[in-house]
Write a protein that holds these residues in place. Structure first.
Motif, PDB file in Angstrom:
ATOM      1  N   GLY A  77     130.395 -48.849 -24.498  1.00  0.00           N
ATOM      2  CA  GLY A  77     129.685 -48.921 -26.004  1.00  0.00           C
ATOM      3  C   GLY A  77     128.489 -49.060 -26.357  1.00  0.00           C
ATOM      4  N   SER A  78     127.476 -49.298 -25.988  1.00  0.00           N
ATOM      5  CA  SER A  78     126.219 -48.662 -25.921  1.00  0.00           C
ATOM      6  C   SER A  78     126.044 -47.911 -26.572  1.00  0.00           C
ATOM      7  CB  SER A  78     125.332 -49.321 -25.371  1.00  0.00           C
ATOM      8  OG  SER A  78     125.292 -48.392 -23.495  1.00  0.00           O
ATOM      9  N   VAL A  79     125.762 -46.592 -25.526  1.00  0.00           N
ATOM     10  CA  VAL A  79     126.700 -45.165 -26.106  1.00  0.00           C
ATOM     11  C   VAL A  79     127.138 -44.762 -27.182  1.00  0.00           C
ATOM     12  CG1 VAL A  79     127.232 -42.661 -25.029  1.00  0.00           C
ATOM     13  CG2 VAL A  79     125.803 -44.432 -24.026  1.00  0.00           C
ATOM     14  N   MET A  80     128.324 -45.062 -27.796  1.00  0.00           N
ATOM     15  CA  MET A  80     129.195 -45.347 -28.732  1.00  0.00           C
ATOM     16  C   MET A  80     127.859 -45.616 -29.549  1.00  0.00           C
ATOM     17  SD  MET A  80     132.640 -47.066 -29.713  1.00  0.00           S
ATOM     18  CE  MET A  80     132.086 -49.147 -29.681  1.00  0.00           C
ATOM     19  N   LEU A  81     127.756 -47.002 -30.034  1.00  0.00           N
ATOM     20  CA  LEU A  81     126.958 -47.429 -30.875  1.00  0.00           C
ATOM     21  C   LEU A  81     125.502 -46.408 -31.042  1.00  0.00           C
ATOM     22  CD1 LEU A  81     126.992 -51.414 -30.284  1.00  0.00           C
ATOM     23  CD2 LEU A  81     127.393 -49.696 -32.166  1.00  0.00           C
ATOM     24  N   VAL A  82     125.044 -45.958 -30.164  1.00  0.00           N
ATOM     25  CA  VAL A  82     123.417 -45.492 -29.983  1.00  0.00           C
ATOM     26  C   VAL A  82     123.866 -43.950 -30.798  1.00  0.00           C
ATOM     27  CG1 VAL A  82     121.995 -43.956 -29.364  1.00  0.00           C
ATOM     28  CG2 VAL A  82     121.979 -46.604 -28.408  1.00  0.00           C
ATOM     29  N   VAL A  83     125.445 -43.565 -30.597  1.00  0.00           N
ATOM     30  CA  VAL A  83     125.868 -41.982 -30.974  1.00  0.00           C
ATOM     31  C   VAL A  83     125.770 -42.189 -32.588  1.00  0.00           C
ATOM     32  CG1 VAL A  83     127.679 -39.924 -31.104  1.00  0.00           C
ATOM     33  CG2 VAL A  83     126.371 -40.553 -28.829  1.00  0.00           C
ATOM     34  N   ALA A  84     126.988 -43.362 -32.807  1.00  0.00           N
ATOM     35  CA  ALA A  84     126.692 -43.012 -34.257  1.00  0.00           C
ATOM     36  C   ALA A  84     125.742 -43.618 -34.990  1.00  0.00           C
ATOM     37  CB  ALA A  84     128.015 -44.590 -33.667  1.00  0.00           C
ATOM     38  N   THR A  85     124.851 -44.288 -34.476  1.00  0.00           N
ATOM     39  CA  THR A  85     124.120 -44.715 -35.266  1.00  0.00           C
ATOM     40  C   THR A  85     122.531 -43.353 -35.321  1.00  0.00           C
ATOM     41  OG1 THR A  85     123.838 -46.483 -34.205  1.00  0.00           O
ATOM     42  CG2 THR A  85     121.817 -45.892 -35.853  1.00  0.00           C
ATOM     43  N   VAL A  86     122.514 -42.374 -33.934  1.00  0.00           N
ATOM     44  CA  VAL A  86     122.123 -40.921 -34.011  1.00  0.00           C
ATOM     45  C   VAL A  86     122.562 -39.929 -35.269  1.00  0.00           C
ATOM     46  CG1 VAL A  86     121.021 -39.112 -33.047  1.00  0.00           C
ATOM     47  CG2 VAL A  86     120.986 -41.287 -31.977  1.00  0.00           C
ATOM     48  N   ALA A  87     123.886 -40.011 -35.297  1.00  0.00           N
ATOM     49  CA  ALA A  87     124.875 -39.301 -36.231  1.00  0.00           C
ATOM     50  C   ALA A  87     124.404 -39.418 -38.014  1.00  0.00           C
ATOM     51  CB  ALA A  87     126.305 -39.283 -36.139  1.00  0.00           C
ATOM     52  N   VAL A  88     124.273 -40.808 -38.387  1.00  0.00           N
ATOM     53  CA  VAL A  88     123.980 -41.458 -39.144  1.00  0.00           C
ATOM     54  C   VAL A  88     122.677 -40.947 -40.192  1.00  0.00           C
ATOM     55  CG1 VAL A  88     123.674 -43.576 -41.130  1.00  0.00           C
ATOM     56  CG2 VAL A  88     126.008 -43.128 -38.957  1.00  0.00           C
ATOM     57  N   CYS A  89     121.874 -41.668 -38.523  1.00  0.00           N
ATOM     58  CA  CYS A  89     120.471 -41.003 -39.580  1.00  0.00           C
ATOM     59  C   CYS A  89     120.289 -39.415 -39.541  1.00  0.00           C
ATOM     60  CB  CYS A  89     119.320 -41.025 -38.378  1.00  0.00           C
ATOM     61  SG  CYS A  89     119.367 -42.884 -38.067  1.00  0.00           S
ATOM     62  N   LEU A  90     120.713 -38.717 -38.535  1.00  0.00           N
ATOM     63  CA  LEU A  90     120.920 -36.805 -38.936  1.00  0.00           C
ATOM     64  C   LEU A  90     121.445 -36.211 -40.628  1.00  0.00           C
ATOM     65  CD1 LEU A  90     121.845 -35.621 -35.633  1.00  0.00           C
ATOM     66  CD2 LEU A  90     119.044 -35.666 -36.450  1.00  0.00           C
ATOM     67  N   LEU A  91     122.420 -37.400 -40.802  1.00  0.00           N
ATOM     68  CA  LEU A  91     123.243 -37.072 -41.617  1.00  0.00           C
ATOM     69  C   LEU A  91     122.932 -37.298 -42.918  1.00  0.00           C
ATOM     70  CD1 LEU A  91     126.642 -38.435 -41.126  1.00  0.00           C
ATOM     71  CD2 LEU A  91     125.929 -36.156 -41.934  1.00  0.00           C
ATOM     72  N   LEU A  92     121.908 -38.265 -43.340  1.00  0.00           N
ATOM     73  CA  LEU A  92     120.906 -38.899 -43.784  1.00  0.00           C
ATOM     74  C   LEU A  92     119.430 -38.055 -43.688  1.00  0.00           C
ATOM     75  CD1 LEU A  92     121.154 -42.324 -43.875  1.00  0.00           C
ATOM     76  CD2 LEU A  92     121.444 -41.215 -45.370  1.00  0.00           C
ATOM     77  N   ARG A  93     118.885 -37.086 -43.258  1.00  0.00           N
ATOM     78  CA  ARG A  93     117.878 -35.833 -43.259  1.00  0.00           C
ATOM     79  C   ARG A  93     117.275 -36.886 -42.604  1.00  0.00           C
ATOM     80  NH1 ARG A  93     119.237 -31.551 -47.511  1.00  0.00           N
ATOM     81  NH2 ARG A  93     120.615 -30.785 -46.865  1.00  0.00           N
ATOM     82  N   ARG A  94     117.574 -38.401 -41.255  1.00  0.00           N
ATOM     83  CA  ARG A  94     116.149 -38.802 -40.740  1.00  0.00           C
ATOM     84  C   ARG A  94     115.690 -38.370 -40.105  1.00  0.00           C
ATOM     85  NH1 ARG A  94     113.969 -42.412 -44.697  1.00  0.00           N
ATOM     86  NH2 ARG A  94     114.745 -41.768 -46.622  1.00  0.00           N
ATOM     87  N   SER A  95     115.425 -37.751 -39.365  1.00  0.00           N
ATOM     88  CA  SER A  95     115.674 -37.356 -37.578  1.00  0.00           C
ATOM     89  C   SER A  95     114.739 -38.142 -37.094  1.00  0.00           C
ATOM     90  CB  SER A  95     114.884 -35.717 -37.420  1.00  0.00           C
ATOM     91  OG  SER A  95     113.267 -35.640 -38.600  1.00  0.00           O
ATOM     92  N   ARG A  96     112.956 -38.752 -37.373  1.00  0.00           N
ATOM     93  CA  ARG A  96     112.271 -39.617 -36.568  1.00  0.00           C
ATOM     94  C   ARG A  96     113.343 -40.467 -36.610  1.00  0.00           C
ATOM     95  NH1 ARG A  96     106.399 -39.887 -40.009  1.00  0.00           N
ATOM     96  NH2 ARG A  96     105.875 -37.851 -40.220  1.00  0.00           N
ATOM     97  N   ALA A  97     113.995 -41.192 -37.567  1.00  0.00           N
ATOM     98  CA  ALA A  97     114.987 -42.536 -37.297  1.00  0.00           C
ATOM     99  C   ALA A  97     115.371 -42.121 -36.497  1.00  0.00           C
ATOM    100  CB  ALA A  97     115.334 -42.952 -38.423  1.00  0.00           C
ATOM    101  N   ALA A  98     116.032 -41.326 -36.232  1.00  0.00           N
ATOM    102  CA  ALA A  98     117.246 -40.475 -35.310  1.00  0.00           C
ATOM    103  C   ALA A  98     116.361 -40.356 -33.681  1.00  0.00           C
ATOM    104  CB  ALA A  98     117.905 -38.846 -35.028  1.00  0.00           C
ATOM    105  N   VAL A  99     115.214 -39.879 -33.889  1.00  0.00           N
ATOM    106  CA  VAL A  99     114.486 -40.192 -32.157  1.00  0.00           C
ATOM    107  C   VAL A  99     113.763 -41.399 -32.042  1.00  0.00           C
ATOM    108  CG1 VAL A  99     112.376 -39.638 -31.741  1.00  0.00           C
ATOM    109  CG2 VAL A  99     113.561 -38.059 -33.193  1.00  0.00           C
ATOM    110  N   LEU A 100     113.495 -42.493 -33.145  1.00  0.00           N
ATOM    111  CA  LEU A 100     113.703 -43.714 -32.514  1.00  0.00           C
ATOM    112  C   LEU A 100     115.139 -44.287 -31.806  1.00  0.00           C
ATOM    113  CD1 LEU A 100     111.703 -46.057 -33.056  1.00  0.00           C
ATOM    114  CD2 LEU A 100     111.964 -47.053 -34.802  1.00  0.00           C
ATOM    115  N   VAL A 101     115.437 -44.002 -32.879  1.00  0.00           N
ATOM    116  CA  VAL A 101     117.431 -44.902 -32.343  1.00  0.00           C
ATOM    117  C   VAL A 101     116.857 -44.949 -30.541  1.00  0.00           C
ATOM    118  CG1 VAL A 101     119.773 -44.880 -31.931  1.00  0.00           C
ATOM    119  CG2 VAL A 101     118.581 -44.671 -34.172  1.00  0.00           C
ATOM    120  N   VAL A 102     116.962 -43.656 -30.534  1.00  0.00           N
ATOM    121  CA  VAL A 102     117.091 -43.699 -28.696  1.00  0.00           C
ATOM    122  C   VAL A 102     116.068 -44.011 -27.682  1.00  0.00           C
ATOM    123  CG1 VAL A 102     116.937 -41.205 -27.232  1.00  0.00           C
ATOM    124  CG2 VAL A 102     118.489 -40.734 -29.027  1.00  0.00           C
TER     125      VAL A 102
END
Length: 224
Positions: free
Chosen positions: A76-101
């Motif tokens: 479940g946690s991997v699913m949520l993290v992958v989805a959140t990272v994907a949203v960050c990348l779609l919004l072009r927020r690479s820093r936020a994607a890094v921060l999620v992980v």
């Protein structure tokens, strides 16, 4: 790139308040860890919140608790993290994607390390309980999403801080309730997990911004 710096994941207006919150949260984690080190039963605060035999929630709330608990499990946690990272990348927020992980890994890693250091157990010597890793994970993820929303919406100090802390409170309370309802953790374990995320995420956000800014400065041509 046009030379514009990427938006900070820890907005400057929030740094002071979230920094103070992180320090206070870390203090709570340490105090609770010292109080319950080596214990194998509920404490006074736990008994005041709920009886030691808390595995009594029935349907439909038990299904809700199990669903929340699943979100803190590896799948479940991997699913949520992958989805959140994907949203960050779609919004072009690479820093936020890094921060999620980074925030999730450090929050759960810190909780795991503390479990071995504190040595509090529940339902047997092999079940280390303090602090709750599920609660730390869910709170950390909510904090990152709230920080992204604060930056995206351009919220000021009061509104931004309120949103971030409210998101952390809702996420921590929801997962903490589920863990206690399923008798997987004591209430103070959930509090410790919540505070672990509150202490770790602002520090990780500051670090991500600092590293990204330094890399940006290093890659920017010098003016003569």
């Amino acid at each position: 790139m046009t030379g514009r710096s990427a938006p900070a994941v820890l907005p400057p207006a929030l740094r002071a308040w979230l920094g103070l919150t992180a320090v206070l949260a870390a203090l709570v984690v340490v105090v609770l860890g010292v109080l319950y080190a080596g214990h194998s039963e509920s404490g006074r605060v736990d008994r005041w919140v709920v009886e030691p035999t808390a595995d009594s929630v029935g349907p439909p709330w038990r299904r809700v608790a199990l669903a929340l608990d699943f979100l803190g499990e590896p799948a479940g946690s991997v699913m949520l993290v992958v989805a959140t990272v994907a949203v960050c990348l779609l919004l072009r927020r690479s820093r936020a994607a890094v921060l999620v992980v980074a925030a999730v890994v450090m929050s759960v890693g810190t909780a795991t390390l503390l479990k071995h250091l504190v040595g509090r157990t529940i339902h047997g010597a092999d079940n280390l309980s303090y602090p709750s890793g599920h609660t730390a994970f869910f709170t950390a993820l909510a904090l990152v999403v709230a920080l992204l929303a604060t930056s995206w919406l351009g919220l000021g100090r009061t509104a931004g801080t309120s949103l971030v802390l409210a998101a952390a409170l809702v996420a921590g309370a929801a997962m903490g309730w589920a863990e206690v309802a399923l008798s997987a953790h004591y209430p103070t374990d959930a509090l410790g997990g919540w505070c672990t995320a509150l202490a770790v995420v602002p520090a990780m956000a500051w670090l991500v911004d600092r590293v990204a800014d330094r890399r940006g400065d290093a890659g920017r041509p010098q003016r003569r």
